[in-house]
Design a protein around this motif. Structure first.
Motif, PDB file in Angstrom:
ATOM      1  N   GLU A  30     -60.842  15.506  21.159  1.00  0.00           N
ATOM      2  CA  GLU A  30     -61.945  15.999  21.987  1.00  0.00           C
ATOM      3  C   GLU A  30     -62.134  15.122  23.210  1.00  0.00           C
ATOM      4  OE1 GLU A  30     -65.688  16.062  20.002  1.00  0.00           O
ATOM      5  OE2 GLU A  30     -65.508  14.052  19.195  1.00  0.00           O
ATOM      6  N   PRO A  31     -62.538  15.718  24.339  1.00  0.00           N
ATOM      7  CA  PRO A  31     -62.759  14.940  25.552  1.00  0.00           C
ATOM      8  C   PRO A  31     -63.848  13.889  25.342  1.00  0.00           C
ATOM      9  CG  PRO A  31     -62.735  17.293  26.026  1.00  0.00           C
ATOM     10  CD  PRO A  31     -62.794  17.150  24.543  1.00  0.00           C
ATOM     11  N   ASP A  32     -63.701  12.764  26.013  1.00  0.00           N
ATOM     12  CA  ASP A  32     -64.736  11.729  25.925  1.00  0.00           C
ATOM     13  C   ASP A  32     -65.836  11.947  26.967  1.00  0.00           C
ATOM     14  OD1 ASP A  32     -62.621  11.136  27.793  1.00  0.00           O
ATOM     15  OD2 ASP A  32     -63.496   9.156  28.098  1.00  0.00           O
ATOM     16  N   PHE A  33     -65.674  12.962  27.809  1.00  0.00           N
ATOM     17  CA  PHE A  33     -66.696  13.281  28.799  1.00  0.00           C
ATOM     18  C   PHE A  33     -67.864  14.011  28.131  1.00  0.00           C
ATOM     19  CE2 PHE A  33     -62.572  13.653  31.100  1.00  0.00           C
ATOM     20  CZ  PHE A  33     -62.720  12.534  31.914  1.00  0.00           C
ATOM     21  N   PRO A  34     -69.056  13.923  28.713  1.00  0.00           N
ATOM     22  CA  PRO A  34     -70.179  14.695  28.171  1.00  0.00           C
ATOM     23  C   PRO A  34     -70.078  16.162  28.586  1.00  0.00           C
ATOM     24  CG  PRO A  34     -70.891  13.508  30.133  1.00  0.00           C
ATOM     25  CD  PRO A  34     -69.478  13.061  29.852  1.00  0.00           C
ATOM     26  N   THR A  35     -70.765  17.025  27.844  1.00  0.00           N
ATOM     27  CA  THR A  35     -70.900  18.412  28.286  1.00  0.00           C
ATOM     28  C   THR A  35     -71.600  18.423  29.636  1.00  0.00           C
ATOM     29  OG1 THR A  35     -71.118  19.132  25.985  1.00  0.00           O
ATOM     30  CG2 THR A  35     -71.862  20.665  27.687  1.00  0.00           C
ATOM     31  N   PRO A  36     -71.129  19.205  30.611  1.00  0.00           N
ATOM     32  CA  PRO A  36     -71.765  19.226  31.934  1.00  0.00           C
ATOM     33  C   PRO A  36     -73.261  19.548  31.836  1.00  0.00           C
ATOM     34  CG  PRO A  36     -69.669  20.372  32.010  1.00  0.00           C
ATOM     35  CD  PRO A  36     -69.923  20.065  30.567  1.00  0.00           C
ATOM     36  N   ASP A  37     -74.037  18.928  32.711  1.00  0.00           N
ATOM     37  CA  ASP A  37     -75.494  19.086  32.674  1.00  0.00           C
ATOM     38  C   ASP A  37     -75.921  20.542  32.782  1.00  0.00           C
ATOM     39  OD1 ASP A  37     -75.969  16.402  32.360  1.00  0.00           O
ATOM     40  OD2 ASP A  37     -76.309  16.005  34.488  1.00  0.00           O
ATOM     41  N   PHE A  38     -75.277  21.309  33.661  1.00  0.00           N
ATOM     42  CA  PHE A  38     -75.718  22.693  33.850  1.00  0.00           C
ATOM     43  C   PHE A  38     -75.476  23.539  32.604  1.00  0.00           C
ATOM     44  CE2 PHE A  38     -71.309  22.761  35.400  1.00  0.00           C
ATOM     45  CZ  PHE A  38     -70.805  23.959  34.906  1.00  0.00           C
ATOM     46  N   VAL A  39     -74.513  23.132  31.788  1.00  0.00           N
ATOM     47  CA  VAL A  39     -74.271  23.819  30.519  1.00  0.00           C
ATOM     48  C   VAL A  39     -75.356  23.447  29.512  1.00  0.00           C
ATOM     49  CG1 VAL A  39     -72.655  24.112  28.611  1.00  0.00           C
ATOM     50  CG2 VAL A  39     -71.789  23.899  30.954  1.00  0.00           C
ATOM     51  N   ASN A  40     -75.666  22.161  29.439  1.00  0.00           N
ATOM     52  CA  ASN A  40     -76.739  21.707  28.547  1.00  0.00           C
ATOM     53  C   ASN A  40     -78.063  22.395  28.875  1.00  0.00           C
ATOM     54  OD1 ASN A  40     -75.118  19.902  27.110  1.00  0.00           O
ATOM     55  ND2 ASN A  40     -75.490  18.241  28.559  1.00  0.00           N
ATOM     56  N   LEU A  41     -78.354  22.492  30.165  1.00  0.00           N
ATOM     57  CA  LEU A  41     -79.622  23.104  30.587  1.00  0.00           C
ATOM     58  C   LEU A  41     -79.697  24.567  30.163  1.00  0.00           C
ATOM     59  CD1 LEU A  41     -80.013  21.510  34.139  1.00  0.00           C
ATOM     60  CD2 LEU A  41     -81.412  21.047  32.109  1.00  0.00           C
ATOM     61  N   ALA A  42     -78.561  25.254  30.195  1.00  0.00           N
ATOM     62  CA  ALA A  42     -78.557  26.650  29.754  1.00  0.00           C
ATOM     63  C   ALA A  42     -78.858  26.749  28.265  1.00  0.00           C
ATOM     64  CB  ALA A  42     -77.200  27.291  30.066  1.00  0.00           C
ATOM     65  N   GLY A  43     -78.360  25.792  27.490  1.00  0.00           N
ATOM     66  CA  GLY A  43     -78.661  25.763  26.068  1.00  0.00           C
ATOM     67  C   GLY A  43     -80.127  25.479  25.806  1.00  0.00           C
ATOM     68  N   LEU A 272     -68.606  29.142  31.799  1.00  0.00           N
ATOM     69  CA  LEU A 272     -67.580  30.001  32.383  1.00  0.00           C
ATOM     70  C   LEU A 272     -67.947  30.513  33.765  1.00  0.00           C
ATOM     71  CD1 LEU A 272     -66.615  32.032  29.184  1.00  0.00           C
ATOM     72  CD2 LEU A 272     -65.228  30.289  30.305  1.00  0.00           C
ATOM     73  N   GLU A 273     -69.243  30.715  34.005  1.00  0.00           N
ATOM     74  CA  GLU A 273     -69.678  31.274  35.288  1.00  0.00           C
ATOM     75  C   GLU A 273     -70.112  30.213  36.290  1.00  0.00           C
ATOM     76  OE1 GLU A 273     -71.300  35.669  33.832  1.00  0.00           O
ATOM     77  OE2 GLU A 273     -72.758  34.124  34.389  1.00  0.00           O
ATOM     78  N   GLY A 274     -70.294  28.969  35.852  1.00  0.00           N
ATOM     79  CA  GLY A 274     -70.839  27.921  36.714  1.00  0.00           C
ATOM     80  C   GLY A 274     -69.802  27.273  37.619  1.00  0.00           C
ATOM     81  N   ASP A 275     -70.197  26.158  38.223  1.00  0.00           N
ATOM     82  CA  ASP A 275     -69.357  25.403  39.149  1.00  0.00           C
ATOM     83  C   ASP A 275     -68.151  24.839  38.402  1.00  0.00           C
ATOM     84  OD1 ASP A 275     -68.226  23.790  41.049  1.00  0.00           O
ATOM     85  OD2 ASP A 275     -69.969  22.477  41.316  1.00  0.00           O
ATOM     86  N   GLN A 276     -66.960  25.301  38.765  1.00  0.00           N
ATOM     87  CA  GLN A 276     -65.744  24.886  38.059  1.00  0.00           C
ATOM     88  C   GLN A 276     -65.144  23.587  38.600  1.00  0.00           C
ATOM     89  OE1 GLN A 276     -64.605  26.894  35.249  1.00  0.00           O
ATOM     90  NE2 GLN A 276     -66.718  27.545  35.687  1.00  0.00           N
ATOM     91  N   SER A 277     -65.792  22.957  39.593  1.00  0.00           N
ATOM     92  CA  SER A 277     -65.240  21.726  40.155  1.00  0.00           C
ATOM     93  C   SER A 277     -65.196  20.604  39.117  1.00  0.00           C
ATOM     94  CB  SER A 277     -66.049  21.271  41.375  1.00  0.00           C
ATOM     95  OG  SER A 277     -67.393  20.967  41.021  1.00  0.00           O
ATOM     96  N   VAL A 278     -66.096  20.643  38.143  1.00  0.00           N
ATOM     97  CA  VAL A 278     -66.110  19.614  37.099  1.00  0.00           C
ATOM     98  C   VAL A 278     -64.822  19.667  36.279  1.00  0.00           C
ATOM     99  CG1 VAL A 278     -67.292  21.076  35.390  1.00  0.00           C
ATOM    100  CG2 VAL A 278     -67.498  18.594  35.251  1.00  0.00           C
TER     101      VAL A 278
END
Length: 384
Positions: A30-43, A272-278
């Motif tokens: 699994e990636p050591d990066f955190p889940t992107p903030d905008f994804v967490n906020l949607a949850g 899937l719909e958010g900023d894909q630059s991450v």
């Protein structure tokens, strides 16, 4: 069935950490990066808005729509929403497919090295896994000749995992087309596990066999948000393919788990719909780590690694270490080597035995450069 060796090693490493041992773990997938903030906020918003009840068994409409668009945008694949279903992680999409299409007497071809769960899921469905060996000389990729030789009248399905866990190999478009040429007209299904499709390096591009028109009715594509968006714990996988197969998988899921987590589905829509630059930022970081591990491991006598083209694993051959005496014990296979590295030098790896390659180790470079440097230093000392 056998337990997952990756889960077993990770649990042992975590237990040693809890005892105060300074473990460098390169075992987890699994990636050591955190889940992107905008994804967490949607949850979080899903919880606050009360989106916490059962959903449609195969996933909410807006997530299916986002998945269809992802396939079009990233993979050049055209599906309708009724050809897509959402499950509790990529493992469930795969298990549903094996259960829907395979039974006793069927054979499922699995190129080795393979992800640890493929053969066990096939056995769960009552079918027989058939390993198709590959070699380091071929970059751990199956050739058309290998595939042709493995096919029997009982062959029901081929599992194709590209980018590969554990080897990091990626089949080119030409290589995929050559393999599919072998299968045309044979009525053999292809389960294409594309979980790492967005984590590829250099000029390499993942190519789905579902893009080949003559194979479209025989290919089932499995993917998910776990690796691309660092959402392993959210447990959202998705499957796409011929409608009748998706309907059968939907039926199985309705009698096992029912719908995937409602909150996680909303988060997956945002991913899937958010900023894909991450996704690109993290891919570049993985590439730096890959380059470091490739050069550092090949500098250790007795170790030989190929350059991974995708995913975040490196799968070095340790042929030069097996047979040696280390820590007072003869290293008979990769399981001995992995146990020695963990217990004596506090580096957690996964033995290649679990992947059908007993002369290899799988190392995940989903860790900081500092952790990777320390791990390689310890491995080098361990093998001296």
């Amino acid at each position: 069935m056998q337990e997952s060796q990756t889960m077993r090693i990770s649990a042992l490493a975590n237990a040693m950490k809890a005892e105060g041992k300074d473990i460098v773990s390169l075992s987890a997938g699994e990636p050591d990066f955190p889940t992107p903030d905008f994804v967490n906020l949607a949850g979080i918003e899903a919880i606050r808005s009360g989106f916490t009840r059962y959903t449609a068994n195969s996933g909410i409409p807006e997530l299916k729509k986002a998945i269809v668009e992802k396939f079009r945008r990233d993979n050049g694949l055209e599906f309708q929403t009724n050809q897509v279903m959402v499950s509790n992680g990529g493992k469930q999409t795969l298990a549903n497919t094996f259960l829907a299409l395979c039974e006793e007497g069927d054979e499922v071809l699995i190129p080795a090295p393979f992800w640890v769960s493929f053969p066990e899921m096939v056995r769960l469905a009552g079918a027989t896994p058939v390993t198709v060996p590959t070699s380091i000389e071929n970059g751990y990729k199956m050739t058309p000749a290998d595939l042709t030789a493995a096919i029997t009248p009982a062959t029901r399905m081929l599992v194709l995992n590209s980018p590969s866990n554990p080897s990091g190999s990626v089949y080119s478009e030409a290589e995929v087309r050559a393999l599919m040429d072998v299968l045309k007209g044979r009525e053999i299904f292809v389960l294409s596990d594309e979980m790492y499709d967005m984590i590829v390096y250099g000029a390499v591009k993942a190519f789905s066999p579902a893009r080949i028109p003559e194979m479209k009715e025989w290919v089932i594509v499995s993917n998910g948000v776990s690796k691309t968006y660092a959402m392993t714990g959210w447990r959202i996988g998705y499957l796409a393919g011929p409608k009748w197969i998706i309907d059968a998988c939907d039926k199985i899921q309705s009698q096992t788990t029912s719908n995937p987590n409602a909150i996680a589905q909303k988060a997956a829509v945002a991913a899937l719909e958010g900023d894909q630059s991450v996704v690109e930022e993290r891919r570049r970081e993985f590439e730096k780590r890959r380059d470091f591990m490739f050069h550092a491991l090949n500098a250790i006598p007795g170790v030989e690694a190929t350059l991974p083209e995708g995913a975040f694993y490196i799968f070095p051959s340790i042929r030069g270490i097996i047979g040696r005496t280390l820590g007072g014990k003869v290293m008979k296979d990769s399981a001995d080597v992995a146990e020695y590295l963990l217990k004596e030098h506090y580096v957690a790896t996964v033995p290649g035995d679990a992947f059908g390659a007993p002369e290899n180790l799988r190392l995940s470079y989903a860790a900081s450069i500092a952790s990777l440097e320390e791990a390689v230093l310890r491995i080098s000392r361990a093998f001296q």
